[in-house]
Each structure stands twice: as C-alpha cells, then as structure tokens.
Design a protein around this motif. Structure first.
Motif, PDB file in Angstrom:
ATOM      1  N   ALA A  55      -4.804 -10.300   2.935  1.00  0.00           N
ATOM      2  CA  ALA A  55      -4.522  -8.986   3.520  1.00  0.00           C
ATOM      3  C   ALA A  55      -5.345  -8.811   4.798  1.00  0.00           C
ATOM      4  CB  ALA A  55      -4.819  -7.876   2.525  1.00  0.00           C
ATOM      5  N   PRO A  56      -5.148  -9.671   5.807  1.00  0.00           N
ATOM      6  CA  PRO A  56      -5.966  -9.581   7.026  1.00  0.00           C
ATOM      7  C   PRO A  56      -5.807  -8.257   7.752  1.00  0.00           C
ATOM      8  CG  PRO A  56      -4.082 -11.059   7.345  1.00  0.00           C
ATOM      9  CD  PRO A  56      -4.153 -10.765   5.887  1.00  0.00           C
ATOM     10  N   ALA A  57      -4.639  -7.583   7.611  1.00  0.00           N
ATOM     11  CA  ALA A  57      -4.431  -6.301   8.285  1.00  0.00           C
ATOM     12  C   ALA A  57      -5.385  -5.231   7.795  1.00  0.00           C
ATOM     13  CB  ALA A  57      -2.984  -5.841   8.087  1.00  0.00           C
ATOM     14  N   LEU A  58      -5.925  -5.405   6.580  1.00  0.00           N
ATOM     15  CA  LEU A  58      -6.837  -4.416   6.024  1.00  0.00           C
ATOM     16  C   LEU A  58      -8.070  -4.243   6.905  1.00  0.00           C
ATOM     17  CD1 LEU A  58      -7.508  -2.566   3.569  1.00  0.00           C
ATOM     18  CD2 LEU A  58      -8.650  -4.550   2.548  1.00  0.00           C
ATOM     19  N   ALA A  59      -8.524  -5.324   7.545  1.00  0.00           N
ATOM     20  CA  ALA A  59      -9.759  -5.280   8.333  1.00  0.00           C
ATOM     21  C   ALA A  59      -9.664  -4.331   9.520  1.00  0.00           C
ATOM     22  CB  ALA A  59     -10.114  -6.683   8.809  1.00  0.00           C
ATOM     23  N   SER A  60      -8.464  -4.027   9.977  1.00  0.00           N
ATOM     24  CA  SER A  60      -8.288  -3.158  11.142  1.00  0.00           C
ATOM     25  C   SER A  60      -8.033  -1.702  10.764  1.00  0.00           C
ATOM     26  CB  SER A  60      -7.132  -3.666  12.006  1.00  0.00           C
ATOM     27  OG  SER A  60      -5.912  -3.634  11.276  1.00  0.00           O
ATOM     28  N   LEU A  61      -7.981  -1.396   9.466  1.00  0.00           N
ATOM     29  CA  LEU A  61      -7.683  -0.029   9.028  1.00  0.00           C
ATOM     30  C   LEU A  61      -8.949   0.804   8.882  1.00  0.00           C
ATOM     31  CD1 LEU A  61      -5.032  -0.750   6.232  1.00  0.00           C
ATOM     32  CD2 LEU A  61      -4.628  -0.223   8.641  1.00  0.00           C
ATOM     33  N   ASP A  62      -8.824   2.091   9.117  1.00  0.00           N
ATOM     34  CA  ASP A  62      -9.917   3.026   8.859  1.00  0.00           C
ATOM     35  C   ASP A  62      -9.825   3.445   7.396  1.00  0.00           C
ATOM     36  OD1 ASP A  62     -11.837   4.955   8.733  1.00  0.00           O
ATOM     37  OD2 ASP A  62     -10.921   6.305  10.209  1.00  0.00           O
ATOM     38  N   MET A  63     -10.766   2.999   6.583  1.00  0.00           N
ATOM     39  CA  MET A  63     -10.727   3.257   5.148  1.00  0.00           C
ATOM     40  C   MET A  63     -11.604   4.439   4.748  1.00  0.00           C
ATOM     41  SD  MET A  63      -8.469   1.303   3.996  1.00  0.00           S
ATOM     42  CE  MET A  63      -8.756   1.705   2.273  1.00  0.00           C
ATOM     43  N   THR A  64     -11.986   5.266   5.695  1.00  0.00           N
ATOM     44  CA  THR A  64     -12.711   6.488   5.383  1.00  0.00           C
ATOM     45  C   THR A  64     -11.788   7.443   4.632  1.00  0.00           C
ATOM     46  OG1 THR A  64     -14.043   6.264   7.380  1.00  0.00           O
ATOM     47  CG2 THR A  64     -14.010   8.437   6.331  1.00  0.00           C
ATOM     48  N   ASP A  65     -12.230   7.911   3.484  1.00  0.00           N
ATOM     49  CA  ASP A  65     -11.474   8.880   2.678  1.00  0.00           C
ATOM     50  C   ASP A  65     -10.044   8.430   2.408  1.00  0.00           C
ATOM     51  OD1 ASP A  65     -13.747  10.410   2.727  1.00  0.00           O
ATOM     52  OD2 ASP A  65     -13.016  11.795   4.258  1.00  0.00           O
ATOM     53  N   ARG A  66      -9.871   7.142   2.153  1.00  0.00           N
ATOM     54  CA  ARG A  66      -8.534   6.622   1.900  1.00  0.00           C
ATOM     55  C   ARG A  66      -8.544   5.738   0.660  1.00  0.00           C
ATOM     56  NH1 ARG A  66      -4.474   3.487   6.184  1.00  0.00           N
ATOM     57  NH2 ARG A  66      -2.622   3.663   4.858  1.00  0.00           N
ATOM     58  N   SER A  67      -7.468   5.794  -0.105  1.00  0.00           N
ATOM     59  CA  SER A  67      -7.338   4.965  -1.295  1.00  0.00           C
ATOM     60  C   SER A  67      -7.056   3.520  -0.899  1.00  0.00           C
ATOM     61  CB  SER A  67      -6.199   5.489  -2.176  1.00  0.00           C
ATOM     62  OG  SER A  67      -5.820   4.536  -3.151  1.00  0.00           O
ATOM     63  N   LEU A  68      -7.824   2.600  -1.437  1.00  0.00           N
ATOM     64  CA  LEU A  68      -7.601   1.190  -1.141  1.00  0.00           C
ATOM     65  C   LEU A  68      -6.273   0.723  -1.715  1.00  0.00           C
ATOM     66  CD1 LEU A  68      -8.457  -1.548  -0.071  1.00  0.00           C
ATOM     67  CD2 LEU A  68      -9.838  -1.880  -2.136  1.00  0.00           C
ATOM     68  N   TYR A  69      -5.955   1.145  -2.927  1.00  0.00           N
ATOM     69  CA  TYR A  69      -4.675   0.761  -3.539  1.00  0.00           C
ATOM     70  C   TYR A  69      -3.504   1.193  -2.661  1.00  0.00           C
ATOM     71  CZ  TYR A  69      -6.497  -0.640  -8.134  1.00  0.00           C
ATOM     72  OH  TYR A  69      -7.116  -1.288  -9.166  1.00  0.00           O
ATOM     73  N   GLU A  70      -3.552   2.440  -2.190  1.00  0.00           N
ATOM     74  CA  GLU A  70      -2.455   2.948  -1.370  1.00  0.00           C
ATOM     75  C   GLU A  70      -2.392   2.235  -0.026  1.00  0.00           C
ATOM     76  OE1 GLU A  70      -3.049   7.150  -1.201  1.00  0.00           O
ATOM     77  OE2 GLU A  70      -2.652   7.443  -3.347  1.00  0.00           O
ATOM     78  N   ALA A  71      -3.545   1.935   0.571  1.00  0.00           N
ATOM     79  CA  ALA A  71      -3.556   1.219   1.840  1.00  0.00           C
ATOM     80  C   ALA A  71      -2.983  -0.181   1.684  1.00  0.00           C
ATOM     81  CB  ALA A  71      -4.987   1.152   2.386  1.00  0.00           C
ATOM     82  N   LEU A  72      -3.328  -0.867   0.608  1.00  0.00           N
ATOM     83  CA  LEU A  72      -2.784  -2.204   0.376  1.00  0.00           C
ATOM     84  C   LEU A  72      -1.276  -2.162   0.207  1.00  0.00           C
ATOM     85  CD1 LEU A  72      -5.443  -3.750  -2.055  1.00  0.00           C
ATOM     86  CD2 LEU A  72      -4.977  -4.428   0.302  1.00  0.00           C
ATOM     87  N   GLU A  73      -0.793  -1.159  -0.506  1.00  0.00           N
ATOM     88  CA  GLU A  73       0.648  -1.080  -0.753  1.00  0.00           C
ATOM     89  C   GLU A  73       1.414  -0.698   0.512  1.00  0.00           C
ATOM     90  OE1 GLU A  73       3.864   1.080  -3.764  1.00  0.00           O
ATOM     91  OE2 GLU A  73       1.707   1.346  -4.075  1.00  0.00           O
ATOM     92  N   HIS A  74       0.946   0.316   1.229  1.00  0.00           N
ATOM     93  CA  HIS A  74       1.710   0.850   2.355  1.00  0.00           C
ATOM     94  C   HIS A  74       1.509   0.060   3.643  1.00  0.00           C
ATOM     95  CE1 HIS A  74       1.446   4.916   0.061  1.00  0.00           C
ATOM     96  NE2 HIS A  74       2.439   4.172  -0.379  1.00  0.00           N
ATOM     97  N   GLU A  75       0.335  -0.502   3.849  1.00  0.00           N
ATOM     98  CA  GLU A  75       0.036  -1.181   5.107  1.00  0.00           C
ATOM     99  C   GLU A  75       0.103  -2.704   5.010  1.00  0.00           C
ATOM    100  OE1 GLU A  75      -0.184   0.726   7.612  1.00  0.00           O
ATOM    101  OE2 GLU A  75      -0.502   2.638   6.596  1.00  0.00           O
TER     102      GLU A  75
END
Length: 257
Positions: A167-187
């Motif tokens: 999931a290399p795209a994860l490194a560029s996301l702002d994960m402040t106040d965000r669900s990791l599960y939801e970010a992995l699924e949607h992004e």
C-alpha cells in the motif's frame, strides 16, 4: 487486531421466535441450541448433521423432541431432510460470525464519541525479517510504518503502531483523525476482512506512559495482530498499547455440540 482495531463484540443473528407454549419447553430449547449451532457455523452449509441418536444424546433430549425441533428448522428452510441419508444444512444458509471486527474509529462512533489520531511518525522503509514472515513478503520489501496516538474525546487511549504491505499510496496520505481501515479501503483498494489478534499485559515504558498520560510502569494491554483481506492475504501487522483503565477486550467463546 489491526493497529486501527479496537474491540471484538458479539453480533447476534436474529432468530425466528418459537413460542414454548406452542411446542413445549424441551423442543424450544433444542430448537434454539440447534439454531445457534447453525448460526455459528458449527455445521457448515451443505454438511450432514450427526445421526439422530448421537445428536439427541449430545443435546440431552429424546429423539422425538429432537425430530420436532429439526422439523421446525426444516420448515424455515435452514435444514433439509433426506429419507435415506439424514439431515443436512441448507446450502444457502450462511452462519453469522460470533464476533465482529471494529476499527478504533468505529468503536468510538458506536459509543457516541469522537475518535482522534495524532501522527507521531509516517515513513516508508524495508520490512524486517519478522515483519516479512508475518506479512508473507520478501525480506526488505517496502512497507509503510504508521505510528499514532489514538484518543476519544481528547482522552488518550492507545499508542498505535501499524506496518502495512502493498500500500505505497498510504505514505502520502494525511492520517490525522482518520481511520486506517477506511483509508486502506477507499484510497488503496485494500479491505480488511479479518484479524488474528492476541492480547497481553505489560508495563508502560517512559515514552508510552508520557503519551498516554499514565505513570511509567503502569499496566497496559497490548493487542498484537495480523490483518487479512478476504482472500487470506496478510496486509497489516501491528500493535496497540492501551491504557488498562480505558480498554476492555470482549469476546464470546463457544464450545461445539
């Protein structure tokens, strides 16, 4: 539990109501026991039930009582009867799992609270040998490491460390106040389906204690996990260090018939 995971809570499947006055207490109890076994998946769809004599013995009822309960489940389409081969679980029956996996954010929302996440570190790096083994990737393959302090309504609850593969795209996301599960699924197009999770007790080191607002050496509960997609691909390994006064692990354990 995934580093973004909180609590395992029982999800009860809705069962049809059988009135004891109509069928008798023994039949109603037998019906509920068999219904629970089907819901839990003790008898997989399409599988053959034990013979009536053995099943009645294991349930502690007479064969006549058992047959009435089996007939009720047959009427509901949950069981099928073959005059020569016995009773079978209907193939369309899908057993509800005994527990459901919740993210930290979902757990907060379920309690009417607001989940927060402060990013302490986000980096892409080579996987260690242990991480590579747990995630079934090559040693030194690139992974994303995310360290966050998780809070509910501004009360620090846990220190969250996640290592994510593929999931290399994860490194560029702002994960402040965000669900990791939801970010992995949607992004990233990665949906977590299950987690292999263990809980152990430990004493908080100075850094963890300072972040959680507790004394160094105070007890913490550490949830270690590997999370999988629906095709059983491990994608996330991590640990969450919870304040012992702010987290309770809940699970329902069942014995087979």
């Amino acid at each position: 539990m995934a580093p973004d995971t909180g609590e395992v809570a029982l999800v009860q499947a809705e069962e049809p109501v059988v009135q004891e006055q109509a069928v008798g207490t023994a039949v109603a109890q037998t019906y509920r026991k068999l219904g629970d076994a089907l819901r839990r998946g003790s008898f997989p769809p399409g599988s053959r039930l034990p013979g009536e004599r053995d099943l009645a013995t294991s349930l502690g009822v007479s064969r006549s009582t058992l047959r009435v309960a089996l007939g009720l489940l047959n009427d509901e389409g949950r069981l099928e009867r073959s005059s020569q081969r016995g009773w079978f679980v209907a193939r369309e029956v899908v057993g509800e799992p005994p527990s459901t996996l919740q993210s930290f954010s979902e757990m907060a929302r379920a309690r009417g609270l607001t989940a927060q996440a402060r990013v302490l570190q986000m980096r892409e790096r080579p996987a260690t040998f242990e991480e590579a083994e747990r995630l079934r990737i090559a040693p030194a393959a690139r992974v994303v490491e995310l360290r966050r302090l998780r809070s509910m309504d501004n009360v620090p609850i846990c220190l969250d460390v996640s290592v994510v593969a593929n999931a290399p795209a994860l490194a560029s996301l702002d994960m402040t106040d965000r669900s990791l599960y939801e970010a992995l699924e949607h992004e990233c197009g990665i949906r977590i389906a299950r987690s292999s999770y263990t809980v152990r007790a430990d004493a908080a080191d100075e850094q963890t204690a300072e972040l959680l607002g507790i004394d160094a050496g105070a007890p913490v509960l550490i949830g270690d996990e590997v999370a999988y997609t629906a095709d059983e691909t491990p994608v996330l390994a991590g640990a969450m260090s919870y304040r012992s006064d702010a987290y309770r692990f809940q699970a329902d354990l069942f014995r087979p018939l």
